[in-house]
Design a protein around this motif. Structure first.
Motif, short mmCIF file in Angstrom:
data_model
loop_
_atom_site.label_atom_id
_atom_site.label_comp_id
_atom_site.label_asym_id
_atom_site.label_seq_id
_atom_site.Cartn_x
_atom_site.Cartn_y
_atom_site.Cartn_z
N ILE A 63 7.22 1.96 0.75
CA ILE A 63 7.67 1.65 -0.61
C ILE A 63 8.58 2.79 -1.07
O ILE A 63 8.56 3.87 -0.49
CB ILE A 63 6.49 1.43 -1.59
CG1 ILE A 63 5.41 2.52 -1.48
CG2 ILE A 63 5.83 0.10 -1.33
CD1 ILE A 63 5.59 3.59 -2.47
N LEU A 75 7.51 1.32 -8.33
CA LEU A 75 7.98 1.27 -6.95
C LEU A 75 8.74 0.00 -6.65
O LEU A 75 8.68 -0.97 -7.39
CB LEU A 75 6.80 1.43 -5.99
CG LEU A 75 5.64 0.44 -6.13
CD1 LEU A 75 5.82 -0.71 -5.17
CD2 LEU A 75 4.35 1.16 -5.87
N ASP A 77 9.43 -2.52 -3.16
CA ASP A 77 9.01 -2.78 -1.78
C ASP A 77 10.23 -3.16 -0.94
O ASP A 77 11.35 -3.26 -1.47
CB ASP A 77 7.90 -3.83 -1.75
CG ASP A 77 8.34 -5.24 -2.07
OD1 ASP A 77 9.56 -5.51 -2.14
OD2 ASP A 77 7.46 -6.10 -2.27
#
Length: 162
Positions: A63, A75, A77
């Motif tokens: 991440i 975050l 991905d």
């Protein structure tokens, strides 16, 4: 007397714990990390009161941390999904995921003509280290070799890792 000894021991442990945290340098976003928990919820905001938008069930997934708020990390991905996750569900261990439509070659040395050791299919996650000059050592459950950075998500072009 016994109470004093226990209190002194607790203060000593706190002092050791605080010095360990003080020695850790604070990372400035953006930076890469990985999910350490086998089940981790991404939320729409930095608190448990925000609804969960995603449940990750893949420890080791790379991440990218883009913001920090207290014990929460915003975050992204590998698919570009963004949200918030508690920091205790994350690890500083560097991993990467194979991108693209074709498998990538894991080579004996960081050179295009080096002996081919393995191939990793798209979606395979592995640990990375020793990144330099466009190549990283990529380890998938003990099967390791050097891969070109362009086939991975979890490391920036030109990034160097010890």
């Amino acid at each position: 007397m016994r109470r004093y000894a226990i209190t002194a021991a607790l203060f000593a442990m706190l002092a050791i714990d605080m010095s360990a945290h003080a020695a850790d340098p604070k990372k400035t976003p953006p930076y890469y990390a990985s999910i350490s928990a086998g089940r981790a919820r991404m939320r729409t905001g930095p608190a448990r009161t925000y609804p969960a938008s995603w449940l990750y069930q893949r420890a080791g997934l790379p991440i990218r941390i883009v913001a920090v708020f207290k014990e929460w990390r915003k975050l992204e991905d590998p698919d570009g999904t963004a949200g918030w996750m508690q920091a205790n569900l994350l690890s500083e261990a560097r991993t990467a995921i194979v991108t693209g439509a074709q498998p990538i070659d894991l080579r004996e040395r960081p050179q295009p003509g080096a002996r081919l050791l393995w191939r990793a299919a798209p979606g395979v996650v592995g640990r990375i280290n020793e990144c330099e000059r466009g190549w990283c050592r990529f380890d998938v459950k003990g099967q390791a070799g050097f891969v070109e950075i362009g086939g991975l998500w979890g490391v920036d072009p030109g990034e160097s890792l010890p």
